[in-house]
Design an enzyme around this catalytic site. Structure first.
Site, PDB file in Angstrom:
ATOM      1  N   SER A 197      71.591  30.726 105.281  1.00 10.00           N
ATOM      2  CA  SER A 197      71.196  31.502 104.072  1.00 10.00           C
ATOM      3  C   SER A 197      70.243  30.726 103.420  1.00 10.00           C
ATOM      4  O   SER A 197      69.998  29.233 103.616  1.00 10.00           O
ATOM      5  CB  SER A 197      72.208  31.996 103.207  1.00 10.00           C
ATOM      6  OG  SER A 197      73.203  30.603 102.593  1.00 10.00           O
TER       7      SER A 197
ATOM      8  N   HIS B 115      83.227  18.136  78.770  1.00  8.31           N
ATOM      9  CA  HIS B 115      84.672  17.329  78.821  1.00  8.31           C
ATOM     10  C   HIS B 115      85.369  18.433  78.728  1.00  8.31           C
ATOM     11  O   HIS B 115      85.405  19.463  78.184  1.00  8.31           O
ATOM     12  CB  HIS B 115      84.735  16.280  77.653  1.00  8.31           C
ATOM     13  CG  HIS B 115      84.996  17.084  76.326  1.00  8.31           C
ATOM     14  ND1 HIS B 115      85.940  17.483  75.746  1.00  8.31           N
ATOM     15  CD2 HIS B 115      83.731  17.238  75.594  1.00  8.31           C
ATOM     16  CE1 HIS B 115      85.828  18.025  74.703  1.00  8.31           C
ATOM     17  NE2 HIS B 115      84.367  17.898  74.410  1.00  8.31           N
TER      18      HIS B 115
ATOM     19  N   ILE C  44      72.151  32.292  85.306  1.00  7.50           N
ATOM     20  CA  ILE C  44      71.166  31.222  85.062  1.00  7.50           C
ATOM     21  C   ILE C  44      70.999  31.037  83.521  1.00  7.50           C
ATOM     22  O   ILE C  44      70.651  32.067  82.884  1.00  7.50           O
ATOM     23  CB  ILE C  44      69.945  31.772  86.170  1.00  7.50           C
ATOM     24  CG1 ILE C  44      69.128  30.432  85.847  1.00  7.50           C
ATOM     25  CG2 ILE C  44      69.280  32.747  85.464  1.00  7.50           C
ATOM     26  CD1 ILE C  44      68.079  30.164  86.904  1.00  7.50           C
TER      27      ILE C  44
END
EC number: 2.3.1.-
Length: 206
Positions: free
Chosen positions: A11, A129, A159
């Site tokens: 892909s 964190h 995104i």
């Protein structure tokens, strides 16, 4: 990191993983595919999966972007899965990343992050964190997760999304591109916007 012999899935996502492996001088032996369309992808042989004998120690990464498909394949083949980190990713020594996951260039993963199996941490994303990302998630390019964010199995974070600290996103949710998440998100929700709003729910296929 273990040497990767095979990628599974010829892909576009596979091309990115090939380049991750090139960055750490790992030459892939072949790309496996259920229905090969071409004999080569980026000069690497593409061969039919059913005609391939996978031996112990033949490390594999599933190079398919769809979260559900990665889970199905991982559940149905007996293989040793490897991890791959681009040499231009910054990963804390205290972070834990499980088998089958890939980390693209420009990613920053900070202290005490836990990332599950077969995850995609895509280009330029920031995981701060104490975040916990469950198996089969996709954190898309340029996503920013503040500290202590929890993301459930199979969730796709689109995104450019930003998630504030301490938010919990459920399993198999979809967060649309550019969303800003300031509240917890339930399982299977589809969320878009700033601030993020639920517009529908994914089918519960788990």
């Amino acid at each position: 990191m273990e040497s990767v012999k095979y990628l599974y899935g010829a892909s576009g996502h596979c091309k990115v993983i090939i380049e991750i492996l090139k960055s750490i001088n790992n030459k892939v032996g072949a790309i496996l595919d259920d229905y090969p369309k071409d004999n080569f992808l980026m000069d690497i042989p593409v061969i039919e999966f059913s005609k391939t004998e996978i031996l112990p120690g033949d490390n594999i990464i599933i190079s398919i972007g769809n979260n559900g498909t990665r889970k199905k394949i991982a559940s149905n083949i007996n293989a040793d899965f490897a991890v791959a980190f681009h040499n231009k990713a910054i990963i804390s020594e205290s972070a834990k990343i499980d088998k089958g996951s890939v980390v693209m260039a420009g990613v920053v993963i900070n202290a005490s992050v836990n990332i599950g199996k077969h995850c995609i941490i895509n280009t330029g994303s920031i995981i701060d964190h104490d975040c916990n990302i469950a198996d089969y998630c996709h954190i898309s390019p340029n996503v920013s997760l503040a500290g202590n964010v929890i993301i459930g199995e199979g969730t796709h974070v689109g995104i450019g999304t930003c998630v504030i600290q301490g938010v919990k996103i459920g399993k198999w949710a979809t967060i649309g591109a550019g969303s800003v998440i300031i509240d917890d998100i339930p399982d299977f929700a589809v969320v878009v916007g700033n601030p993020g709003k639920i517009i529908k729910y994914n089918h519960k296929n788990e």
